[in-house]
Design a protein around this motif. Structure first.
Motif, short mmCIF file in Angstrom:
data_model
loop_
_atom_site.label_atom_id
_atom_site.label_comp_id
_atom_site.label_asym_id
_atom_site.label_seq_id
_atom_site.Cartn_x
_atom_site.Cartn_y
_atom_site.Cartn_z
N ARG A 49 0.82 -1.20 0.00
CA ARG A 49 0.00 0.00 0.00
C ARG A 49 0.86 1.26 0.00
NH1 ARG A 49 -3.53 -2.38 -1.84
NH2 ARG A 49 -5.67 -2.69 -1.11
N ASP A 50 2.12 1.15 -0.45
CA ASP A 50 3.07 2.25 -0.52
C ASP A 50 3.50 2.68 0.90
OD1 ASP A 50 4.71 4.27 -1.62
OD2 ASP A 50 3.26 4.73 -3.19
N ALA A 57 -6.41 -3.77 3.83
CA ALA A 57 -6.77 -3.58 2.41
C ALA A 57 -7.59 -2.33 2.19
CB ALA A 57 -7.52 -4.81 1.90
N ALA A 58 -8.28 -1.85 3.23
CA ALA A 58 -9.12 -0.66 3.09
C ALA A 58 -8.32 0.64 3.08
CB ALA A 58 -10.14 -0.62 4.24
N ALA A 59 -7.03 0.59 3.41
CA ALA A 59 -6.19 1.79 3.41
C ALA A 59 -5.86 2.18 1.97
CB ALA A 59 -4.92 1.55 4.20
N LYS A 60 -5.87 3.47 1.71
CA LYS A 60 -5.55 3.99 0.38
C LYS A 60 -4.05 3.85 0.12
CE LYS A 60 -5.68 8.34 -2.27
NZ LYS A 60 -6.02 9.78 -2.20
N SER A 61 -3.69 3.38 -1.07
CA SER A 61 -2.29 3.25 -1.45
C SER A 61 -1.73 4.63 -1.82
CB SER A 61 -2.15 2.30 -2.64
OG SER A 61 -0.80 2.13 -2.99
N ILE A 62 -0.75 5.09 -1.01
CA ILE A 62 -0.21 6.44 -1.21
C ILE A 62 1.13 6.56 -0.50
CG2 ILE A 62 -1.38 7.38 0.85
CD1 ILE A 62 -1.86 9.97 -0.75
#
Length: 470
Positions: free
Chosen positions: A88-89, A242-247
């Protein structure tokens, strides 16, 4: 007395900028590029002084977990190892490390470091950590700004602002990677390279992150709270993470918060982002040629050779990179990092295997390497570490013949348990339940000859496994 710092080492990335040495299954942070140790190991040693640093936290992924343990053991260090269910970065990775550190100490101060960077002056780096610690305790998110050695176009830059304390300055602004002319202007104006390493109070980082993305911080915090334990690893909960934004942490927090500060440092830093960077950091002969492995240079200048086994001979060429592994050879211009990026993108379409796997495949019990294969046979060289053992397994499509060439093997075939010594062999028929282990004090080395109609890894039916793969 100042608090000690918890190092958070991020080593879950799979960069291919050093292809073909670095690949998806064995990326550059675990490679010994500049000596006997990997950059991951050097990073850990750099923050191992117990007077300033606490037990580190490592965040990686499932595929690298046993490489992490093996390389920790090689340098005699221990750590808490967090496993990301998916990439997720750096934003969620650092947030997860911060949330976990708070389970150890609610007032934790964290030093977030990339595992694939080089620092040639450890004393200067540690001095910068001490310099930034007071600002971090006071609530600043401190980044390390490297004094530029040249007008680099491969790094972002930081414009330092007003003095906060000592050498620590406020961050006036972050700027993206510039072109050559702009980079020269930045260096003349006193800008610093953005190293992408940070120090902060865990609570401050999470609060600032929460201001711009509450849902992702909650998802990561829940993933830590619901984490399981497996073979000593901390496995972050899959569904919540998995619900965390990839950034990236830069976009998520650093470019939005008003709490940033920068410590200027000159410590021989590099992110080793290209083969040209490897050449810059390597010892060279009188003509500027660098070599790792067997290489001969004739009438050649400023070349960089890395080779696993084959002798590489260069004649009458300048400014070349040659990297020879056992299944791929790269010949490239020294300074064209973007060209390699384009090449790897092409390879992922036409020959994806060479961007993902090495011929030598690492496993928690040791490694195996393909020696020869054909339509009805495959030959492997297998190494099993002392005390290591493979899963109890069977195959539907192949039989195996094992010849021990070094060490001692304990082999299970159905109800039979037999010790096999050097220069002895044993046969495993199709469908037989079997297991290989090394009961000795030295490495077990054997040659495996497989015969059959199908040799894929999905024909390994694991019945029992020490590494939770069954």
């Amino acid at each position: 007395m100042d608090r000690r710092i918890i190092p958070l080492i991020m080593c879950g990335g799979a960069g291919t900028r050093l292809w073909p040495a670095s690949r998806e299954v064995h990326p550059k942070q675990f490679l010994p590029l500049f000596g006997a140790r990997s950059t991951f190991q050097d990073t850990l040693i750099r923050v191992s002084d117990a007077a300033l640093f606490e037990r580190p936290v490592i965040i990686t992924n499932n595929a690298y977990r046993f490489m992490v343990l093996e390389q920790l053991a090689e340098i005699g260090l221990e750590a808490d190892v967090l496993l990301e269910p998916m990439r997720r970065d750096s934003g969620p990775a650092i947030a997860a490390g911060a949330a976990f550190a708070q389970t150890r100490d609610k007032d934790a101060i964290i030093l977030a470091l990339a595992a694939d960077h080089v620092v040639r002056d450890t004393a200067a780096f540690v001095a910068a950590c001490r310099e930034g610690l007071t600002a971090a305790q006071a609530g600043h998110i401190v980044t390390f700004g490297v004094q530029p050695e040249r007008p680099a176009t491969e790094y972002g830059y930081i414009s330092p602002g007003d003095v906060i304390s000592g050498q620590v300055r406020a961050v006036a602004k972050f700027v993206e990677k510039p072109d050559a002319e702009t980079a020269a202007g930045y260096v003349k104006s006193g800008y610093l390279w953005n190293s992408g390493n940070f120090m902060f109070r865990a609570a401050v980082l999470l609060d600032e992150y929460r201001k711009v993305d509450t849902a992702s911080v909650q998802a990561v915090s829940d993933a830590v709270a619901m984490a399981g334990s497996d073979l000593g690893f901390v496995k972050l909960d899959t569904d919540t993470f998995a619900a965390a934004k990839s950034i990236s942490i830069d976009y998520a927090v650093m470019e939005k918060t008003s709490r940033t500060a920068v410590v200027p440092v000159s410590c021989g830093w590099s992110d080793v982002g290209s083969w040209h960077a490897v050449w810059e950091l390597s010892d060279k002969d009188g003509q500027g040629n660098a070599a790792r492995g067997a290489a001969v240079f004739e009438d050649s200048r400023n070349c960089n050779v890395t080779t696993d086994r084959a002798l590489v001979a260069l004649e009458g060429v300048d400014d070349l990179v040659v990297v020879a592994t056992q299944d791929a050879v790269l010949v490239s211009r020294q300074k064209d990092a973007n060209g390699l990026k384009r090449l790897v993108a092409t390879l992922k379409n036409v020959a994806p295997q060479v961007t993902e796997d090495h011929i030598k495949v690492h496993r928690p019990w040791g490694s195996y390497q393909s020696v020869d294969n054909g339509e009805r046979h495959q030959v492997k060289r297998i190494i099993v570490k002392p005390g290591g053992r493979l899963s109890l397994q069977k195959h539907h499509h192949r039989s195996e013949h094992w010849i021990v060439v070094r060490g001692t093997a304990r082999v299970t075939v159905n109800e039979l348990v037999k010790t096999v010594h050097e220069n002895e062999s044993i046969y495993i028929p199709i469908g037989a339940v079997h297991r290989l282990e090394n009961p000795g004090k030295i490495q077990l080395e054997l040659i495996e000859v497989q015969t059959g109609s199908y040799f894929g890894e999905d024909d390994i039916i694991r019945i029992e496994d020490d590494y939770s793969r069954s």
